[in-house]
Motif scaffolding. Structure first.
Motif, short mmCIF file in Angstrom:
data_model
loop_
_atom_site.label_atom_id
_atom_site.label_comp_id
_atom_site.label_asym_id
_atom_site.label_seq_id
_atom_site.Cartn_x
_atom_site.Cartn_y
_atom_site.Cartn_z
N SER A 68 -9.97 16.91 -4.84
CA SER A 68 -9.15 15.78 -5.91
C SER A 68 -9.68 15.59 -7.37
N HIS A 69 -9.13 15.45 -8.55
CA HIS A 69 -8.81 15.79 -10.14
C HIS A 69 -9.00 14.87 -10.39
N VAL A 70 -9.91 13.84 -10.93
CA VAL A 70 -10.21 12.39 -11.28
C VAL A 70 -9.31 10.99 -10.61
N GLY A 71 -9.62 11.36 -9.20
CA GLY A 71 -8.43 10.83 -7.76
C GLY A 71 -8.60 9.55 -7.72
N SER A 72 -6.95 8.68 -7.21
CA SER A 72 -7.31 7.01 -8.49
C SER A 72 -7.80 6.67 -6.91
N PHE A 73 -8.33 6.30 -6.03
CA PHE A 73 -8.94 5.78 -5.28
C PHE A 73 -9.42 4.46 -5.84
N THR A 74 -7.87 3.72 -6.54
CA THR A 74 -8.25 2.21 -7.09
C THR A 74 -7.34 1.38 -5.68
N ASN A 75 -6.85 0.25 -6.57
CA ASN A 75 -5.95 -0.79 -5.81
C ASN A 75 -4.50 -0.69 -6.67
N ILE A 76 -4.20 0.96 -6.73
CA ILE A 76 -2.87 0.29 -7.37
C ILE A 76 -2.41 -0.22 -6.40
N GLN A 77 -1.84 0.95 -5.09
CA GLN A 77 -0.95 0.29 -4.26
C GLN A 77 -2.23 0.44 -2.77
N GLY A 78 -3.57 -0.57 -2.27
CA GLY A 78 -3.94 -0.36 -2.08
C GLY A 78 -5.26 0.65 -1.24
N GLY A 79 -5.26 2.15 -1.95
CA GLY A 79 -5.95 3.31 -2.02
C GLY A 79 -7.58 1.95 -1.97
N GLN A 128 18.08 3.64 -15.83
CA GLN A 128 17.02 4.45 -15.91
C GLN A 128 16.94 4.98 -14.28
N GLY A 129 16.56 6.36 -14.67
CA GLY A 129 16.19 6.78 -13.08
C GLY A 129 14.77 5.92 -12.80
N ARG A 130 14.72 6.72 -11.72
CA ARG A 130 13.09 5.81 -10.42
C ARG A 130 12.09 7.38 -10.81
N SER A 131 10.97 6.97 -11.09
CA SER A 131 9.81 7.50 -10.95
C SER A 131 9.46 7.35 -9.51
N ASN A 132 9.24 8.72 -8.26
CA ASN A 132 8.85 7.86 -6.93
C ASN A 132 7.47 8.95 -6.89
N ARG A 133 7.25 8.72 -8.29
CA ARG A 133 5.40 9.35 -8.26
C ARG A 133 4.43 8.38 -7.51
N SER A 134 4.67 7.26 -7.95
CA SER A 134 2.95 6.12 -7.29
C SER A 134 3.51 6.17 -6.00
N PHE A 135 5.03 6.11 -5.80
CA PHE A 135 5.24 5.97 -4.65
C PHE A 135 4.91 6.32 -3.72
N GLU A 136 4.58 7.72 -4.29
CA GLU A 136 4.51 8.75 -2.73
C GLU A 136 3.13 9.30 -3.09
N TYR A 137 2.76 8.84 -4.67
CA TYR A 137 1.44 9.78 -4.11
C TYR A 137 -0.02 8.44 -4.19
N ASP A 138 0.36 7.27 -4.04
CA ASP A 138 -0.99 5.96 -4.09
C ASP A 138 -0.74 5.33 -3.44
N THR A 139 0.79 6.29 -2.05
CA THR A 139 1.04 4.88 -0.86
C THR A 139 -0.40 5.59 0.21
N VAL A 140 -1.15 4.59 0.96
CA VAL A 140 -2.00 5.48 2.42
C VAL A 140 -0.91 4.99 3.33
#
Lengths: 201, 290
Positions: free
Chosen positions: B195-206, B126-138
């Motif tokens: 920001s709409h329902v922004g993920s300011f949680t610990n997905i990637q340390g945010g 499968q291909g890789r979705s880069n969304r979390s890496f791109e969006y959640d990384t501080v």
């Protein structure tokens, strides 16, 4: 016994409040760095200095400390301690000053904010975890100011970060207070910024 | 008997209408209006070097009022496909058509970017979705992708403003924290955050952001946060609490911010309903291009 309770509570509250030092009590709202034609004020550092070759000395005599690469130092807590910044990692160390001027045991004290995120350590170059502390000073209430690659980081007397403020343009190699003015020497120019904090008299 | 009936009927009459949670509806500014000139949306593809191996779609909205001479303001939307859709929750091109026509916002070019994907080699899974890496990384990586790749590319054919006062950024969920971090890392590039329902949680340390906000000299950014009390609560954190933490930190540091806290869930309904108001608020008193 119960009559001692209220004064004890007030004392504890006073101590806790004295350590609560937010940025808006330190920096003047709206003030920014301006170039200055004045010379840098001299810092009173009681004969401790770090040479460009990264040797810490007391009155010209080298001192041995467990730091890889000391870069700057400043007296702290009324002269009882010497704070020394380390280019090798992300801490400013605190050493107890002995009667004869030599340094007693020390430990990591101020934890500098760095660009790198430790949770991504494997994917980030090691330089991201060094703050490049290039200058230090302190103020009248024993806060420490450290010039780093993220700005000037300000610590309270217990070594906790109060906040990070913008540096003037360039790499800051000297910091010093003159009254409520904080002076910085960066890339050959002198900058000044009006503060609420003030230097020691 | 009739006395009791009148009493009960009166009681029901004065009870407030029951309000269902997440009951947000699009307003007239999110619909096409007669006499309002329509901008043009074009679709493009991009292969990135800042995120090596990724490919993504992006859309560009150019308002009818863009004259080709005056540099236009720019607003970047993450998960762009959803924001630019004429039938989605947000319908940004329609909203911008209406607001720009009435001069309630400046002339704004919209750039709607989808997250990157890395496709698998043929037959290799499968291909890789880069969304979390791109969006959640501080970190400054995503904003440097915008600075080095997307903005210059779109700027080849359009006159765009180059100053932070003329640029805004927006996203939903991970896109929301992505938008905030972009402006936080580079306030010299973006000055307005939505920001709409922004993920300011610990997905990637945010979740470090509220503490960082409180201990960093205030940055010249303006922030509109939207969240709902029924938003997610999971292994990464509580979205309602995280957004309230962000709002409290912004308030403590005296930022110019708005916190719209409704009762919705992890979706774009309240965000879509309030998009016109958010854009008016964010772009109010924008100085003209220099």
């Amino acid at each position: 016994m119960k009559y001692l309770f209220a004064p004890c509570l007030m004392f504890a509250a006073g101590v806790a409040a004295a350590q609560d030092m937010p940025l808006h009590e330190i920096i003047k709202a709206g003030a920014t760095w301006k170039t200055s034609t004045d010379a840098m004020p001299t810092q009173k550092s009681a004969d401790y200095s770090v040479s460009p070759a990264r040797t810490l000395s007391y009155k010209g005599k080298p001192l041995k400390i467990p730091l890889e690469r000391p870069t700057a130092c400043v007296l702290a807590l009324g002269g009882s301690h010497l704070l020394v910044a380390d280019a090798g990692e992300r801490y400013v160390w605190a050493f107890q000053i002995q009667r004869d001027g030599s340094l007693g045991p020390g430990d990591r004290y101020c934890r500098l904010r760095v660009v790198g995120d430790e949770r991504r350590k494997y994917a980030t170059p090691p330089e991201s975890f060094r703050a490049d502390p290039s200058a230090m000073t302190s103020d009248a209430v024993n806060r420490t100011y450290v010039a780093t690659n993220l700005g000037i980081q300000i610590f309270d007397p217990t070594g906790r970060l109060c906040g990070v403020i913008a540096s003037p343009p360039g790499r800051v190699t000297e910091l010093a207070f003159d009254g409520t003015q904080l002076f910085a020497h960066a890339d050959g120019k002198v900058y000044v910024r009006k503060m609420l904090a003030e230097g020691r008299k | 008997m009739s006395r009791h009936f009148v009493g009960i009927a009166t009681l029901f009459a004065i009870l407030p209408a029951v309000h269902a949670a997440d009951d947000y509806k699009l307003g007239p500014d999110s619909e096409r209006q007669a006499g309002v000139p329509e901008g043009i949306v074009t679709q493009h593809k991009w292969k990135s070097n800042v995120f090596p191996g990724t490919e993504r779609d992006y859309w560009v909205y150019v308002p009818a009022q863009y004259d080709g001479k005056t540099p236009a303001c720019v607003m970047v939307f993450q998960d762009g496909g959803g924001y630019q859709s004429a039938t989605g929750a947000f319908r940004v091109p329609i909203v911008l058509d209406n607001l720009i026509h009435r001069k309630e916002v400046p002339v704004i070019v919209g750039i709607f970017i989808n997250p990157g994907n890395v496709s698998a080699a043929p037959g290799q899974g499968q291909g890789r979705s880069n969304r979390s890496f791109e969006y959640d990384t501080v970190s400054a990586q995503y904003v440097s992708f915008l600075e080095k790749e997307i903005l210059p590319e779109v700027g080849k054919d359009l006159k765009l403003r180059q100053d932070a006062a003329g640029r805004g950024i927006c996203g939903i969920s991970s896109g929301g924290i992505c938008a905030f971090v972009a402006a936080w890392e580079r306030p010299d590039l973006f000055s307005k955050v939505l920001s709409h329902v922004g993920s300011f949680t610990n997905i990637q340390g945010g979740d470090v952001l509220p503490g960082m906000i409180r201990k960093t000299e205030r940055k010249p950014i303006r922030v509109w946060l939207q969240d709902g009390s029924n938003d997610l609560d999971n292994l990464h954190g509580s979205w309602p609490l995280a957004n309230q933490q962000m709002a409290a930190a912004l308030k403590f540091m005296r930022y110019d911010f708005r916190f719209e806290f409704g009762d919705g869930g992890h979706n774009g309904k309240q965000g879509g309903a309030t998009m016109p108001e958010a854009l008016r608020w964010l772009w109010r008193d924008t100085p003209a291009a220099k």
